[in-house]
Design a protein around this motif. Structure first.
Motif, PDB file in Angstrom:
ATOM      1  N   SER A 193      16.740  -0.440   3.740  1.00 62.80           N
ATOM      2  CA  SER A 193      15.931   0.422   2.877  1.00 62.80           C
ATOM      3  C   SER A 193      14.636  -0.296   2.480  1.00 62.80           C
ATOM      4  O   SER A 193      14.590  -1.528   2.391  1.00 62.80           O
ATOM      5  N   ARG A 194      13.573   0.478   2.264  1.00 62.98           N
ATOM      6  CA  ARG A 194      12.282  -0.086   1.858  1.00 62.98           C
ATOM      7  C   ARG A 194      11.684   0.749   0.734  1.00 62.98           C
ATOM      8  O   ARG A 194      11.792   1.969   0.728  1.00 62.98           O
ATOM      9  N   SER A 195      11.017   0.067  -0.186  1.00 61.00           N
ATOM     10  CA  SER A 195      10.265   0.748  -1.234  1.00 61.00           C
ATOM     11  C   SER A 195       9.117  -0.153  -1.647  1.00 61.00           C
ATOM     12  O   SER A 195       9.180  -1.377  -1.497  1.00 61.00           O
ATOM     13  N   CYS A 196       8.040   0.451  -2.151  1.00 62.15           N
ATOM     14  CA  CYS A 196       6.915  -0.380  -2.574  1.00 62.15           C
ATOM     15  C   CYS A 196       6.054   0.368  -3.583  1.00 62.15           C
ATOM     16  O   CYS A 196       6.125   1.595  -3.717  1.00 62.15           O
ATOM     17  N   ARG A 197       5.233  -0.418  -4.276  1.00 67.05           N
ATOM     18  CA  ARG A 197       4.230   0.130  -5.187  1.00 67.05           C
ATOM     19  C   ARG A 197       2.907  -0.569  -4.899  1.00 67.05           C
ATOM     20  O   ARG A 197       2.824  -1.804  -5.002  1.00 67.05           O
ATOM     21  N   LEU A 198       1.883   0.212  -4.541  1.00 65.28           N
ATOM     22  CA  LEU A 198       0.554  -0.351  -4.319  1.00 65.28           C
ATOM     23  C   LEU A 198      -0.151  -0.551  -5.654  1.00 65.28           C
ATOM     24  O   LEU A 198       0.193   0.065  -6.659  1.00 65.28           O
ATOM     25  N   GLY A 199      -1.186  -1.412  -5.641  1.00 61.76           N
ATOM     26  CA  GLY A 199      -1.973  -1.654  -6.850  1.00 61.76           C
ATOM     27  C   GLY A 199      -1.160  -2.237  -7.974  1.00 61.76           C
ATOM     28  O   GLY A 199      -1.411  -1.978  -9.154  1.00 61.76           O
ATOM     29  N   GLU A 200      -0.156  -3.046  -7.640  1.00 62.97           N
ATOM     30  CA  GLU A 200       0.752  -3.605  -8.641  1.00 62.97           C
ATOM     31  C   GLU A 200       0.045  -4.584  -9.564  1.00 62.97           C
ATOM     32  O   GLU A 200       0.404  -4.744 -10.721  1.00 62.97           O
ATOM     33  N   LEU A 201      -0.988  -5.264  -9.053  1.00 60.80           N
ATOM     34  CA  LEU A 201      -1.735  -6.258  -9.826  1.00 60.80           C
ATOM     35  C   LEU A 201      -3.167  -5.775 -10.046  1.00 60.80           C
ATOM     36  O   LEU A 201      -3.733  -5.079  -9.193  1.00 60.80           O
ATOM     37  N   SER A 202      -3.759  -6.171 -11.158  1.00 56.90           N
ATOM     38  CA  SER A 202      -5.102  -5.677 -11.492  1.00 56.90           C
ATOM     39  C   SER A 202      -6.221  -6.562 -10.944  1.00 56.90           C
ATOM     40  O   SER A 202      -7.301  -6.058 -10.633  1.00 56.90           O
ATOM     41  N   ARG A 203      -5.999  -7.835 -10.795  1.00 58.22           N
ATOM     42  CA  ARG A 203      -7.082  -8.738 -10.408  1.00 58.22           C
ATOM     43  C   ARG A 203      -7.395  -8.749  -8.908  1.00 58.22           C
ATOM     44  O   ARG A 203      -8.564  -8.799  -8.530  1.00 58.22           O
ATOM     45  N   PRO A 204      -6.404  -8.699  -8.020  1.00 54.64           N
ATOM     46  CA  PRO A 204      -6.726  -8.706  -6.585  1.00 54.64           C
ATOM     47  C   PRO A 204      -7.437  -7.426  -6.154  1.00 54.64           C
ATOM     48  O   PRO A 204      -7.375  -6.400  -6.835  1.00 54.64           O
ATOM     49  N   ASP A 205      -8.109  -7.493  -5.006  1.00 50.96           N
ATOM     50  CA  ASP A 205      -8.743  -6.311  -4.435  1.00 50.96           C
ATOM     51  C   ASP A 205      -7.701  -5.351  -3.855  1.00 50.96           C
ATOM     52  O   ASP A 205      -7.952  -4.153  -3.739  1.00 50.96           O
ATOM     53  N   GLY A 206      -6.562  -5.885  -3.465  1.00 53.11           N
ATOM     54  CA  GLY A 206      -5.450  -5.069  -2.994  1.00 53.11           C
ATOM     55  C   GLY A 206      -4.147  -5.769  -3.334  1.00 53.11           C
ATOM     56  O   GLY A 206      -4.072  -7.006  -3.275  1.00 53.11           O
ATOM     57  N   SER A 207      -3.115  -5.015  -3.705  1.00 51.13           N
ATOM     58  CA  SER A 207      -1.851  -5.655  -4.070  1.00 51.13           C
ATOM     59  C   SER A 207      -0.691  -4.698  -3.855  1.00 51.13           C
ATOM     60  O   SER A 207      -0.862  -3.481  -3.778  1.00 51.13           O
ATOM     61  N   VAL A 208       0.501  -5.263  -3.777  1.00 56.16           N
ATOM     62  CA  VAL A 208       1.698  -4.460  -3.547  1.00 56.16           C
ATOM     63  C   VAL A 208       2.929  -5.228  -4.008  1.00 56.16           C
ATOM     64  O   VAL A 208       2.962  -6.461  -3.957  1.00 56.16           O
ATOM     65  N   MET A 209       3.910  -4.497  -4.489  1.00 63.58           N
ATOM     66  CA  MET A 209       5.269  -5.029  -4.648  1.00 63.58           C
ATOM     67  C   MET A 209       6.121  -4.334  -3.602  1.00 63.58           C
ATOM     68  O   MET A 209       6.210  -3.111  -3.591  1.00 63.58           O
ATOM     69  N   LEU A 210       6.720  -5.121  -2.714  1.00 60.56           N
ATOM     70  CA  LEU A 210       7.487  -4.566  -1.601  1.00 60.56           C
ATOM     71  C   LEU A 210       8.926  -5.067  -1.648  1.00 60.56           C
ATOM     72  O   LEU A 210       9.168  -6.264  -1.809  1.00 60.56           O
ATOM     73  N   SER A 211       9.843  -4.132  -1.498  1.00 59.09           N
ATOM     74  CA  SER A 211      11.262  -4.480  -1.406  1.00 59.09           C
ATOM     75  C   SER A 211      11.797  -4.030  -0.056  1.00 59.09           C
ATOM     76  O   SER A 211      11.570  -2.887   0.359  1.00 59.09           O
ATOM     77  N   GLU A 212      12.491  -4.917   0.628  1.00 57.66           N
ATOM     78  CA  GLU A 212      13.181  -4.603   1.873  1.00 57.66           C
ATOM     79  C   GLU A 212      14.621  -5.046   1.688  1.00 57.66           C
ATOM     80  O   GLU A 212      14.901  -6.247   1.619  1.00 57.66           O
ATOM     81  N   GLY A 213      15.521  -4.072   1.585  1.00 58.81           N
ATOM     82  CA  GLY A 213      16.883  -4.425   1.222  1.00 58.81           C
ATOM     83  C   GLY A 213      16.885  -5.010  -0.179  1.00 58.81           C
ATOM     84  O   GLY A 213      16.311  -4.438  -1.101  1.00 58.81           O
ATOM     85  N   GLU A 214      17.478  -6.175  -0.345  1.00 58.40           N
ATOM     86  CA  GLU A 214      17.522  -6.845  -1.639  1.00 58.40           C
ATOM     87  C   GLU A 214      16.429  -7.902  -1.780  1.00 58.40           C
ATOM     88  O   GLU A 214      16.402  -8.630  -2.769  1.00 58.40           O
ATOM     89  N   THR A 215      15.537  -7.991  -0.805  1.00 60.79           N
ATOM     90  CA  THR A 215      14.442  -8.971  -0.847  1.00 60.79           C
ATOM     91  C   THR A 215      13.181  -8.304  -1.395  1.00 60.79           C
ATOM     92  O   THR A 215      12.814  -7.215  -0.963  1.00 60.79           O
ATOM     93  N   THR A 216      12.537  -8.959  -2.347  1.00 64.32           N
ATOM     94  CA  THR A 216      11.336  -8.399  -2.975  1.00 64.32           C
ATOM     95  C   THR A 216      10.255  -9.466  -3.102  1.00 64.32           C
ATOM     96  O   THR A 216      10.536 -10.605  -3.498  1.00 64.32           O
TER      97      THR A 216
END
Length: 207
Positions: free
Chosen positions: A5-28
């Motif tokens: 399974s996969r899930s993510c949220r873009l723009g997770e951080l405010s300072r970078p030009d691009g950011s993401v929190m990504l989970s694949e299985g139990e790894t994040t």
């Protein structure tokens, strides 16, 4: 073979030009991309941007293995980015490990790609990494075994989305030549799902 399974949220951080929190299985992991930004004189390249990667483990100080992770991600990003558009500058990729259940490298690589896409930086291609595992019962699976003693080998394969070219591979353990071929084929098929996941994520705005 198992499904991951996969899930993510873009723009997770405010300072970078691009950011993401990504989970694949139990790894994040959380990834951020900064750039192009000003580069230190010692790292300046006249004809293209230099690419740097910083990987922070969940706990403790970065060791030899972490430096290897950084090198892998940096080399892949250098291949995928149109660095020639940004001479005398730098692109910084920062990865923070949150949880590792066995596919940390592939999750980090994929998070780096999503963060690059979120930043809007020019890219020649997208890239996707897949980890598959060979169990002691000779089964190839995308889901890490619950018990490390059941693990015979692991394969991390990175593909581009244009021709399905292998950009990088990390293989460890005991395996046959046929099992390597089967692992590559399994990872290639799974990479297609990851590229579709990227597209869905971008269209949905990362939610």
């Amino acid at each position: 073979m198992g499904e991951l399974s996969r899930s993510c949220r873009l723009g997770e951080l405010s300072r970078p030009d691009g950011s993401v929190m990504l989970s694949e299985g139990e790894t994040t992991v959380v990834a951020g991309v900064y750039g192009p930004v000003e580069v230190k004189m010692k790292n300046i390249l006249i004809d293209k941007a230099s690419v740097e990667c910083h990987f922070r483990p969940k706990s403790g100080l970065p060791g030899v293995q972490i430096k290897s992770f950084e090198s892998i991600i940096r080399n892949i990003c250098e291949t995928a980015l149109v660095a020639s558009l940004y001479p005398r500058s730098a692109v910084l990729v920062a990865i923070q490990e949150m949880q590792n259940s066995g596919q940390l490298v592939s999750c980090a690589v994929n998070a780096a790609c999503l963060a690059c896409l979120d930043s809007g930086i020019d890219m020649k291609c997208m890239f996707a990494a897949v980890t598959c595992f060979l169990t002691n019962s000779e089964e190839l699976t995308l889901v890490p075994p619950l018990n490390q003693k059941d693990l015979k080998a692991s394969f991390v394969i990175v593909f581009d989305n244009t021709k399905g070219t292998i950009l990088d591979s990390q293989i460890m353990g005991a395996f046959s030549e046929q099992q390597v071929e089967e692992a590559i084929n399994l990872c290639r098929e799974e990479s297609k799902h990851i590229f579709e996941f990227y597209k869905r994520t971008l269209l949905a705005g990362g939610n």
